[in-house]
Design a protein around this motif. Sequence first.
Motif, PDB file in Angstrom:
ATOM      1  N   THR A   1      31.637 -17.487  24.345  1.00  0.00           N
ATOM      2  CA  THR A   1      32.589 -18.487  24.849  1.00  0.00           C
ATOM      3  C   THR A   1      32.465 -18.636  26.365  1.00  0.00           C
ATOM      4  OG1 THR A   1      34.339 -16.809  24.980  1.00  0.00           O
ATOM      5  CG2 THR A   1      34.203 -18.096  22.947  1.00  0.00           C
ATOM      6  N   ALA A   2      32.172 -17.537  27.053  1.00  0.00           N
ATOM      7  CA  ALA A   2      31.968 -17.614  28.506  1.00  0.00           C
ATOM      8  C   ALA A   2      30.716 -18.421  28.833  1.00  0.00           C
ATOM      9  CB  ALA A   2      31.857 -16.210  29.096  1.00  0.00           C
ATOM     10  N   TYR A   3      29.665 -18.213  28.055  1.00  0.00           N
ATOM     11  CA  TYR A   3      28.423 -18.959  28.284  1.00  0.00           C
ATOM     12  C   TYR A   3      28.622 -20.454  28.029  1.00  0.00           C
ATOM     13  CZ  TYR A   3      23.641 -20.617  27.738  1.00  0.00           C
ATOM     14  OH  TYR A   3      22.474 -21.328  27.859  1.00  0.00           O
ATOM     15  N   PHE A   4      29.313 -20.784  26.928  1.00  0.00           N
ATOM     16  CA  PHE A   4      29.545 -22.192  26.623  1.00  0.00           C
ATOM     17  C   PHE A   4      30.444 -22.838  27.677  1.00  0.00           C
ATOM     18  CE2 PHE A   4      28.876 -20.878  21.981  1.00  0.00           C
ATOM     19  CZ  PHE A   4      27.514 -21.093  22.082  1.00  0.00           C
ATOM     20  N   ALA A   5      31.431 -22.084  28.171  1.00  0.00           N
ATOM     21  CA  ALA A   5      32.297 -22.606  29.235  1.00  0.00           C
ATOM     22  C   ALA A   5      31.476 -22.894  30.485  1.00  0.00           C
ATOM     23  CB  ALA A   5      33.408 -21.609  29.547  1.00  0.00           C
ATOM     24  N   TYR A   6      30.552 -22.004  30.798  1.00  0.00           N
ATOM     25  CA  TYR A   6      29.681 -22.215  31.966  1.00  0.00           C
ATOM     26  C   TYR A   6      28.818 -23.452  31.771  1.00  0.00           C
ATOM     27  CZ  TYR A   6      26.195 -21.288  35.577  1.00  0.00           C
ATOM     28  OH  TYR A   6      25.361 -21.401  36.661  1.00  0.00           O
ATOM     29  N   GLN A   7      28.261 -23.607  30.574  1.00  0.00           N
ATOM     30  CA  GLN A   7      27.425 -24.765  30.284  1.00  0.00           C
ATOM     31  C   GLN A   7      28.207 -26.071  30.377  1.00  0.00           C
ATOM     32  OE1 GLN A   7      24.388 -23.595  30.700  1.00  0.00           O
ATOM     33  NE2 GLN A   7      23.531 -24.469  28.836  1.00  0.00           N
ATOM     34  N   ASP A   8      29.495 -26.003  30.019  1.00  0.00           N
ATOM     35  CA  ASP A   8      30.355 -27.200  30.059  1.00  0.00           C
ATOM     36  C   ASP A   8      30.939 -27.466  31.440  1.00  0.00           C
ATOM     37  OD1 ASP A   8      29.877 -27.640  27.394  1.00  0.00           O
ATOM     38  OD2 ASP A   8      31.677 -26.597  26.711  1.00  0.00           O
ATOM     39  N   GLY A   9      30.650 -26.588  32.401  1.00  0.00           N
ATOM     40  CA  GLY A   9      31.159 -26.777  33.757  1.00  0.00           C
ATOM     41  C   GLY A   9      32.524 -26.182  34.008  1.00  0.00           C
ATOM     42  N   ASN A  10      33.061 -25.409  33.023  1.00  0.00           N
ATOM     43  CA  ASN A  10      34.355 -24.740  33.217  1.00  0.00           C
ATOM     44  C   ASN A  10      34.108 -23.383  33.892  1.00  0.00           C
ATOM     45  OD1 ASN A  10      35.680 -26.852  31.856  1.00  0.00           O
ATOM     46  ND2 ASN A  10      35.289 -25.882  29.869  1.00  0.00           N
ATOM     47  N   ILE A  11      33.782 -23.455  35.164  1.00  0.00           N
ATOM     48  CA  ILE A  11      33.315 -22.275  35.896  1.00  0.00           C
ATOM     49  C   ILE A  11      34.390 -21.184  35.981  1.00  0.00           C
ATOM     50  CG2 ILE A  11      32.333 -21.434  38.053  1.00  0.00           C
ATOM     51  CD1 ILE A  11      30.554 -23.364  36.455  1.00  0.00           C
ATOM     52  N   ASP A  12      35.631 -21.577  36.277  1.00  0.00           N
ATOM     53  CA  ASP A  12      36.698 -20.578  36.401  1.00  0.00           C
ATOM     54  C   ASP A  12      36.930 -19.849  35.084  1.00  0.00           C
ATOM     55  OD1 ASP A  12      37.085 -21.114  39.061  1.00  0.00           O
ATOM     56  OD2 ASP A  12      38.720 -22.531  38.735  1.00  0.00           O
ATOM     57  N   SER A  13      36.974 -20.608  33.992  1.00  0.00           N
ATOM     58  CA  SER A  13      37.156 -20.001  32.675  1.00  0.00           C
ATOM     59  C   SER A  13      36.018 -19.044  32.356  1.00  0.00           C
ATOM     60  CB  SER A  13      37.237 -21.090  31.604  1.00  0.00           C
ATOM     61  OG  SER A  13      37.232 -20.527  30.313  1.00  0.00           O
ATOM     62  N   SER A  14      34.791 -19.460  32.647  1.00  0.00           N
ATOM     63  CA  SER A  14      33.624 -18.614  32.400  1.00  0.00           C
ATOM     64  C   SER A  14      33.693 -17.336  33.230  1.00  0.00           C
ATOM     65  CB  SER A  14      32.353 -19.386  32.747  1.00  0.00           C
ATOM     66  OG  SER A  14      31.207 -18.588  32.543  1.00  0.00           O
ATOM     67  N   LEU A  15      34.046 -17.479  34.507  1.00  0.00           N
ATOM     68  CA  LEU A  15      34.115 -16.309  35.384  1.00  0.00           C
ATOM     69  C   LEU A  15      35.136 -15.296  34.889  1.00  0.00           C
ATOM     70  CD1 LEU A  15      33.455 -14.745  37.974  1.00  0.00           C
ATOM     71  CD2 LEU A  15      35.219 -16.072  39.119  1.00  0.00           C
ATOM     72  N   ILE A  16      36.322 -15.764  34.497  1.00  0.00           N
ATOM     73  CA  ILE A  16      37.373 -14.848  34.062  1.00  0.00           C
ATOM     74  C   ILE A  16      36.918 -14.044  32.846  1.00  0.00           C
ATOM     75  CG2 ILE A  16      39.670 -14.744  32.989  1.00  0.00           C
ATOM     76  CD1 ILE A  16      40.494 -17.021  34.887  1.00  0.00           C
ATOM     77  N   GLN A  17      36.258 -14.709  31.915  1.00  0.00           N
ATOM     78  CA  GLN A  17      35.819 -14.004  30.709  1.00  0.00           C
ATOM     79  C   GLN A  17      34.700 -13.008  31.027  1.00  0.00           C
ATOM     80  OE1 GLN A  17      35.783 -16.738  27.040  1.00  0.00           O
ATOM     81  NE2 GLN A  17      35.847 -18.195  28.742  1.00  0.00           N
TER      82      GLN A  17
END
Length: 518
Positions: free
Chosen positions: A317-333
Amino acid sequence: MKALSVVLLLALLVSVQKTEKSFENQKEKNVSKQALGFMFSYGIGMEYNQAKALVYYTFGSLGGNLISQMILGYRYWVGINVPRNCEAALTNYRKVAFFIADKLEKNEEMPVEKVRLMEKSENLSSNNDFLDWDVHQYYKFLAERGDTQIQKAFYYFLKAAKAGNTHGMAFLGKMFLEGSVAVTQSNASAFKYFTMAAEKGNAVGLWGLGLLYYQGKGVPVNYTEAFKYFHIAAEKGLADAQLQLGIMYHSGSGVRKDYKLAFKYFYLASQNGQPIAVYYLAQMYAAGTGVFRSCQNAVELYRSVCELGSWSEKFLTAYFAYQDGNIDSSLIQYALLAEMGYEVAQSNSAYILESEQVKILSNDQMYPLALLLWNRAAAQGNAFARVKTGDYHFYGYGTKRDYVTAAIHYSLAVDHHIAQAMFNLAYMYEHGLGIPKDIHLAKRWYDLAAQTSPDASIPVFLARMKLEVKLLFSEIQLFKQFTSSWKMSKLDTILQPHWELFALVVIVILLVLLIRNR
């Protein structure tokens, strides 16, 4: 912005907790304490304070929060804001490993691909629905996972079995043995398909028959028959069969109790990827059963079991968030997984931080945190992270510029045959930065960098040419005469800041002359 980041953080942390059903029964305050510990640890929404983070993690651990226990296990293991304490690490990791091992025995945990962001891995399929496995492996995954699409797996294996495929027969037996919403549990059908596979020498079929006799499902309990089938399957290298032999020798079920043989089969199974066998090995090392007690070995084994927890699904989910541009969400996970000791998560978190795309942290927090995470990843054997740590000290990112420390990190990375570290070390020897100036060692490291990686050939060629030009000017008689009349000290004062540029210009001129005269 801080209020928004706190809300986002809490929502994501709660989602992480719910990946384990037991968390739903834990007191909410234990989850919130773990969340507060995480926020203090990274300075998200509040001050950066590792001491307070440790306090909240400790309270969360005492309240039974598994993630807090895993974080504390890691902190005591490597000595993060606490003295290194193997026994304290063992206590925390053992609690989590016990829970994960129980889940593994019920097939409720599955390994998750951990993608390194800086490598831009192609391990995920183009549609990002599942990892790039072949069809057989995918259906095997569904069958073991108990997925709602298990019907597809059933028909796939049924078709394969009718075609005479022994793997299809064996996995049909496994599906009937375990039962699911799509396949009614049937010991008789399990026995039928396991027997069909076993008669053709299939290791899973042999193991399945052994399990039926061992557990008395559809047939009377018969440890002798169980041992026979387990032993044949184990000789074929099947990890599950090796695990069962280890269990039989460990408990003395149908055989004379023998801890040394139990250790042997647990070890063989662990080498073939059986995680429950790893848990048994950890138990034996922790108690000194059949082997000399080793806290270090026990912790390392418990930790590898803990990292199989379904919270590792957050890697996806962190990787997919990063791919989608949700950087903050990806970082937190990634950052939470990094706190738990996952090296890949530490590297990914540092990589995101230094991209300067994070909005939940101030700019002056980014590089110090990135350096902290690169350093932790390097301590776990990541050579790329070791080079990055050296770079941060060399350029003064997130810390004071320190050439000596940079040289130490590059030297450590060189042991892993990293061309970039060799090149950097050569440059430091050439200019005497943090280490004594030594032209011969500089040449040696430049050459080793080129030999280690073809990508380093051109940078090394230019660096060597620059070095040779400088040596040439210092040795030829005309240059000596020039320096004697004009004084070398004055020349050094004028050209010292521009030596590299000057040398590169000379190299370019020489190359142009060579090309024209070909």
